[in-house]
Design an enzyme around this catalytic site. Sequence first.
Site, PDB file in Angstrom:
ATOM      1  N   ASP A  79     -84.777 -33.041   6.251  1.00  0.00           N
ATOM      2  CA  ASP A  79     -83.760 -33.590   5.359  1.00  0.00           C
ATOM      3  C   ASP A  79     -83.861 -32.661   4.153  1.00  0.00           C
ATOM      4  O   ASP A  79     -84.851 -32.733   3.406  1.00  0.00           O
ATOM      5  CB  ASP A  79     -84.075 -35.037   4.956  1.00  0.00           C
ATOM      6  CG  ASP A  79     -82.982 -35.592   4.064  1.00  0.00           C
ATOM      7  OD1 ASP A  79     -82.619 -34.892   3.093  1.00  0.00           O
ATOM      8  OD2 ASP A  79     -82.489 -36.694   4.323  1.00  0.00           O
ATOM      9  N   HIS A  80     -82.888 -31.775   3.990  1.00  0.00           N
ATOM     10  CA  HIS A  80     -83.109 -30.699   3.009  1.00  0.00           C
ATOM     11  C   HIS A  80     -83.262 -31.243   1.586  1.00  0.00           C
ATOM     12  O   HIS A  80     -83.787 -30.555   0.718  1.00  0.00           O
ATOM     13  CB  HIS A  80     -82.041 -29.603   3.119  1.00  0.00           C
ATOM     14  CG  HIS A  80     -80.744 -29.936   2.461  1.00  0.00           C
ATOM     15  ND1 HIS A  80     -79.795 -30.724   3.046  1.00  0.00           N
ATOM     16  CD2 HIS A  80     -80.236 -29.589   1.253  1.00  0.00           C
ATOM     17  CE1 HIS A  80     -78.760 -30.852   2.231  1.00  0.00           C
ATOM     18  NE2 HIS A  80     -79.003 -30.173   1.133  1.00  0.00           N
ATOM     19  N   GLU A 129     -70.045 -34.807  -4.943  1.00  0.00           N
ATOM     20  CA  GLU A 129     -69.716 -33.410  -4.644  1.00  0.00           C
ATOM     21  C   GLU A 129     -68.270 -33.165  -5.029  1.00  0.00           C
ATOM     22  O   GLU A 129     -67.423 -34.052  -4.879  1.00  0.00           O
ATOM     23  CB  GLU A 129     -69.868 -33.135  -3.158  1.00  0.00           C
ATOM     24  CG  GLU A 129     -71.284 -33.298  -2.643  1.00  0.00           C
ATOM     25  CD  GLU A 129     -71.362 -32.882  -1.182  1.00  0.00           C
ATOM     26  OE1 GLU A 129     -71.652 -31.707  -0.929  1.00  0.00           O
ATOM     27  OE2 GLU A 129     -71.108 -33.724  -0.310  1.00  0.00           O
ATOM     28  N   ASP A 176     -73.091 -38.679   7.154  1.00  0.00           N
ATOM     29  CA  ASP A 176     -73.389 -37.319   6.694  1.00  0.00           C
ATOM     30  C   ASP A 176     -74.357 -37.308   5.504  1.00  0.00           C
ATOM     31  O   ASP A 176     -75.198 -36.422   5.396  1.00  0.00           O
ATOM     32  CB  ASP A 176     -72.067 -36.638   6.297  1.00  0.00           C
ATOM     33  CG  ASP A 176     -72.263 -35.194   5.885  1.00  0.00           C
ATOM     34  OD1 ASP A 176     -72.900 -34.454   6.652  1.00  0.00           O
ATOM     35  OD2 ASP A 176     -71.766 -34.800   4.804  1.00  0.00           O
ATOM     36  N   HIS A 194     -79.846 -38.429   3.220  1.00  0.00           N
ATOM     37  CA  HIS A 194     -80.247 -38.015   1.871  1.00  0.00           C
ATOM     38  C   HIS A 194     -80.402 -39.202   0.905  1.00  0.00           C
ATOM     39  O   HIS A 194     -81.401 -39.320   0.199  1.00  0.00           O
ATOM     40  CB  HIS A 194     -79.238 -37.029   1.283  1.00  0.00           C
ATOM     41  CG  HIS A 194     -78.946 -35.857   2.181  1.00  0.00           C
ATOM     42  ND1 HIS A 194     -79.911 -35.246   2.944  1.00  0.00           N
ATOM     43  CD2 HIS A 194     -77.797 -35.179   2.434  1.00  0.00           C
ATOM     44  CE1 HIS A 194     -79.365 -34.235   3.625  1.00  0.00           C
ATOM     45  NE2 HIS A 194     -78.084 -34.185   3.336  1.00  0.00           N
TER      46      HIS A 194
HETATM   47  C1  BG6 Z   1     -75.379 -31.813   3.914  1.00  0.00           C
HETATM   48  C2  BG6 Z   1     -74.064 -32.432   4.277  1.00  0.00           C
HETATM   49  O1  BG6 Z   1     -76.431 -32.459   4.590  1.00  0.00           O
HETATM   50  O2  BG6 Z   1     -75.592 -31.933   2.522  1.00  0.00           O
HETATM   51  C3  BG6 Z   1     -72.932 -31.784   3.507  1.00  0.00           C
HETATM   52  O3  BG6 Z   1     -73.834 -32.254   5.675  1.00  0.00           O
HETATM   53  C4  BG6 Z   1     -73.222 -31.820   2.025  1.00  0.00           C
HETATM   54  O4  BG6 Z   1     -71.700 -32.418   3.782  1.00  0.00           O
HETATM   55  C5  BG6 Z   1     -74.613 -31.280   1.732  1.00  0.00           C
HETATM   56  O5  BG6 Z   1     -72.239 -31.026   1.367  1.00  0.00           O
HETATM   57  C6  BG6 Z   1     -74.978 -31.477   0.280  1.00  0.00           C
HETATM   58  O6  BG6 Z   1     -76.153 -30.792  -0.001  1.00  0.00           O
HETATM   59  P1  BG6 Z   1     -76.475 -30.264  -1.470  1.00  0.00           P
HETATM   60  O7  BG6 Z   1     -77.810 -29.627  -1.333  1.00  0.00           O
HETATM   61  O8  BG6 Z   1     -75.373 -29.311  -1.826  1.00  0.00           O
HETATM   62  O9  BG6 Z   1     -76.476 -31.476  -2.337  1.00  0.00           O
END
Ligand code: BG6
Length: 489
Positions: A176-177, A215, A234, A239
């Site tokens: 989960d980045h 976003e 998503d 997240h």
């Molecule tokens: C991803 C989603 O996991 O996270 C995207 O699939 C989203 O839709 C992105 O834009 C958001 O990541 P960050 O790091 O830009 O907040």
Amino acid sequence: MTRPAPASLLTIFGATGDLAQRMLLPSLYSLQAENLLPPGLRILGSARSDLDREAFANLVADAINERIPAIERDETALRGLLERLDYTAASVDDAASMQALAARVSDLRNGDVLYHLSTAPRFYVPACHALGAHGAADARTRVMLEKPIGKDLASAAAINDGVAEVFDEDRVYRVDHYLGKEGVQNLIALRFGNALFEPLWNARHIEQVQITAGETVGVEGRGDYYDDSGAMRDMLQNHLLQLLCLVAMEPPARFEPTAVRNEKIKVLRSLRAIGHGQVVTESVAGQYTAGAIDGVAVPGYVQELGRDSGTETFVALRAHVDNWRWSGVPFYLRTGKRLPSRCTEIYIQFRKVPYSIFGGHAAADMRSNGLLIRLQPEERIELDLMAKTPGLDRSGLRLSQVALDLDFHEEFANQRRRISYERLYLDAIEGNGTLFVRRDETETAWHWVDAILDGWRTAGVAPKPYPAGTWGPGAAVSLIERHGHGWRE
Ligand code: BG6
């Protein structure tokens, strides 16, 4: 649990793909530049394209030159990274190519292997099976999987079952980045590195918690994936719920994989179900229509997609963690595309003072204390306090809200902004699963989210329109105002 040895080989499936170019290769470069990769580590790229080692190395160099600002680029580091590279074309559905890949892995490895499946999730199980069948998976190999793991509990469990036939759970690293973000780790540091907050971190002192991930972008050419997914699957299932876990969990005995994940899973299991009887009052789905962001006109979701759609691009929820610590405290979650600003933040609003000694204007000036933990775009922590307004007033003392403001970019001015994969790769290579998601977490999160999605279907909830550049449908405001709260904006 003993930690495995650092990887001697990192094999990336999907090594020519978009994620690799934007995030993975630049992260590996940064780790190389900071001397954080194990000295003998080899990196084997794999994808369908029929490239040789040199063509792959050129592609890697191009990705790095494009992504890493010239001022941060160092030729020696780049050369050092390129020297580690190798490439084998393979396609999961072509047994001969997977056998060739397995043979290459066996030549290059000198101990543990980390496989990173940066491919479409439908390839996870076949890829693991092929690695197993060709003798390339054993007790010294581990696998890193990208999200999404499934699109509901049943499909997630099917992927997890298939992967488990080859890799034991302690050798599966689900990404989960968000967990790789500096700000998210800072949240852990803030909670458990300070004695100050813990005594206040409960329902007695906290009135409400808000978690927002906004976003400004739309679906950016990922329409087909996104339309099948929506904001709930998503962003929220992974997240936002991970952030909620870190805010709500009990102090783990140690900052190590089992202890941390045991605490997170307790939070997920304590989430009060939102079923079809509650979805109408406890959740809001939205979909953006044409609007403007920063004064620039942008099309609506269906125009961007090119067809009609009932997919939500915004979701807001009122969640509850039913346990002793959080009983009665609402956790308001919201995320969406095409909102007015890109920001991910957690806001903790404390309860009012138990009794005000001030009368007159000062009583009206009183606000609750708040703690804002902003993860992006900038990392900052703000503590809202009440203070005396300077000066004199005939009616007596006046109060103002002031913020104690800690900006991490100012505080640690020589630190560059990191990509979350730097941390995640470093940890996966070192065999540290603390910041990866365990099977039970992902499945429990799906279980909770499935009930809401089912509830939407049963109750006929359709996304409410909101113009791009606004904070979602008006119903998202009513959702919180009904309970005497307001979104922090
Ligand atoms: C991803 C989603 O996991 O996270 C995207 O699939 C989203 O839709 C992105 O834009 C958001 O990541 P960050 O790091 O830009 O907040």
